[in-house]
Design an enzyme around this catalytic site. Structure first.
Site, mmCIF file in Angstrom:
data_model
loop_
_atom_site.group_PDB
_atom_site.id
_atom_site.type_symbol
_atom_site.label_atom_id
_atom_site.label_comp_id
_atom_site.label_asym_id
_atom_site.label_seq_id
_atom_site.Cartn_x
_atom_site.Cartn_y
_atom_site.Cartn_z
ATOM 1 N N ASP A 29 -2.616 -31.504 -69.345
ATOM 2 C CA ASP A 29 -1.943 -31.341 -68.047
ATOM 3 C C ASP A 29 -2.391 -32.427 -67.062
ATOM 4 O O ASP A 29 -1.774 -32.608 -66.007
ATOM 5 C CB ASP A 29 -2.269 -29.960 -67.439
ATOM 6 C CG ASP A 29 -1.106 -28.988 -67.574
ATOM 7 O OD1 ASP A 29 0.025 -29.434 -67.809
ATOM 8 O OD2 ASP A 29 -1.344 -27.764 -67.415
ATOM 9 N N GLN A 55 -1.797 -22.101 -67.950
ATOM 10 C CA GLN A 55 -0.632 -22.015 -67.052
ATOM 11 C C GLN A 55 -1.061 -21.496 -65.679
ATOM 12 O O GLN A 55 -1.704 -20.452 -65.576
ATOM 13 C CB GLN A 55 0.425 -21.082 -67.677
ATOM 14 C CG GLN A 55 1.716 -21.028 -66.913
ATOM 15 C CD GLN A 55 2.480 -22.361 -66.917
ATOM 16 O OE1 GLN A 55 2.571 -23.037 -67.933
ATOM 17 N NE2 GLN A 55 3.001 -22.744 -65.772
ATOM 18 N N LYS A 103 7.480 -24.490 -73.365
ATOM 19 C CA LYS A 103 6.480 -25.410 -73.933
ATOM 20 C C LYS A 103 6.327 -25.163 -75.441
ATOM 21 O O LYS A 103 6.249 -26.101 -76.235
ATOM 22 C CB LYS A 103 5.138 -25.245 -73.202
ATOM 23 C CG LYS A 103 5.182 -25.855 -71.804
ATOM 24 C CD LYS A 103 4.023 -25.485 -70.903
ATOM 25 C CE LYS A 103 4.348 -25.950 -69.475
ATOM 26 N NZ LYS A 103 3.359 -25.650 -68.473
#
Ligand code: NAP
Length: 288
Positions: free
Chosen positions: A119, A96, A52
């Site tokens: 997200d 995460q 990322k």
């Protein structure tokens, strides 16, 4: 049979994003800024976060990495999320997953400002997606829909069967595929589905997202179907240096000759998932 090349499609989208960033910066606006929060040292999570950060560099985004050890408390993490929500330089951030068992993932997700939830996991974004309002859509479903659009795959009135109903893949994808822009007739199959073979064989568009390597066999696929393989399972291999390779949920060799379009693993859905986070971050930056 046409191979759907997620890798080159994602690369083309990255180039589009990089061009937009140059334009924004040229107009005196700030660079989009994404932060990733990483707890602990899980190998998979370390790799995903490293990708990322690298993706951000490639398109000209600013990125930040916020690290904690496994023993961070839920309260400490919630305090940090409040600070990230308030940070005016930051356009979006991700935490995460998975998190250690003593931390409630749901509580963490719900603490993120929906305007920075790139997200797309916050219930506000999920709810907006369901009723077709502008929202952040989670990366894998977003990437799959983008692939379908960019390959001009006919979806209107088509039977779409999705195997898997997880909150990050199958469920949101079923919502997107049934929306008016796409107009598919959607069936969501799962571990309790009866006659799965027949259900899959009825699909014009079959999307496998269950996490069992080569589960979808040729007799489960209709002649001429579009097959999207989301599965990524690491299996041992004597053919790679690492001793592992990624396998999809579809028995590619046998199924591919029957398909009109099919995604490979790797190089199909995976790169599109990565680029979708960048698209969401760009959108977050432009929204502000
Ligand atoms: P998950 O949370 O484990 O969900 C799996 C789903 O498959 C569940 O809904 C489960 O049904 C269903 N299922 C399991 N066994 C089945 C069977 N025998 N027949 C029918 N349905 C069955 O998995 P996920 O997070 O959605 O991920 C699925 C796969 O996609 C994994 O391989 C994952 O690594 C991969 N993935 C790839 C990407 C990418 O970017 N390429 C992104 C995300 C995930 P129940 O609900 O009844 O248990």
């Amino acid at each position: 049979m046409q191979l759907i090349d997620g890798k080159s499609t994602a690369q083309a989208i990255k180039e589009e994003i990089a061009a937009e960033v140059s334009t924004l910066v040229g107009q005196g606006k700030k660079r989009p800024h994404l932060a990733a929060v990483l707890v602990g040292h899980d190998g998979g999570s370390e790799t995903y976060v490293a990708y990322k950060i690298k993706d951000c560099e490639q398109v000209g985004f600013k990125s930040s990495l916020v690290r904690y050890e496994d023993d961070v408390t839920e309260e400490e993490l919630l305090d940090r999320i409040a600070a990230l929500n308030a940070d005016s330089d930051l356009d979006g951030f991700i935490v995460q997953l998975p998190l250690p068992a003593h931390i409630s993932e749901q509580k963490i997700i719900e603490a993120i400002d929906p305007a920075k939830d790139v997200d797309g996991f916050h219930p506000v974004n999920v709810g907006k997606t369901v009723i077709g309002l502008p929202s952040f859509v989670s990366a894998t479903p977003y990437g799959i829909v983008e692939l379908i659009k960019r390959y001009s795959i006919e979806t209107s009135g088509k039977n779409c069967v999705i195997v898997g109903r997880s909150n990050i893949v199958g469920r949101p994808l079923s919502v997107l595929m049934s929306q008016k822009a796409i107009n598919a007739t959607v069936t969501v199959a799962h571990s309790r589905t009866k006659n799965l073979k027949e259900v899959c064989a009825s699909a014009d568009i079959l999307i496998a997202a269950l996490g069992f390597p080569e589960f979808i066999k040729e007799d489960m696929v209709k002649e001429g179907a579009v097959v999207i393989d989301v599965g990524t399972t690491r299996v041992e291999s004597s053919e790679t240096k690492s001793g592992f390779r990624l396998k999809g949920d579809v028995d590619f060799e046998k199924v591919a000759p029957k398909c009109s379009f099919i995604t490979p693993v790797p190089g199909g859905v995976g790169p599109m998932t990565r680029v979708s986070l960048l698209l969401n971050t760009l959108k977050a930056a432009k929204n502000r």
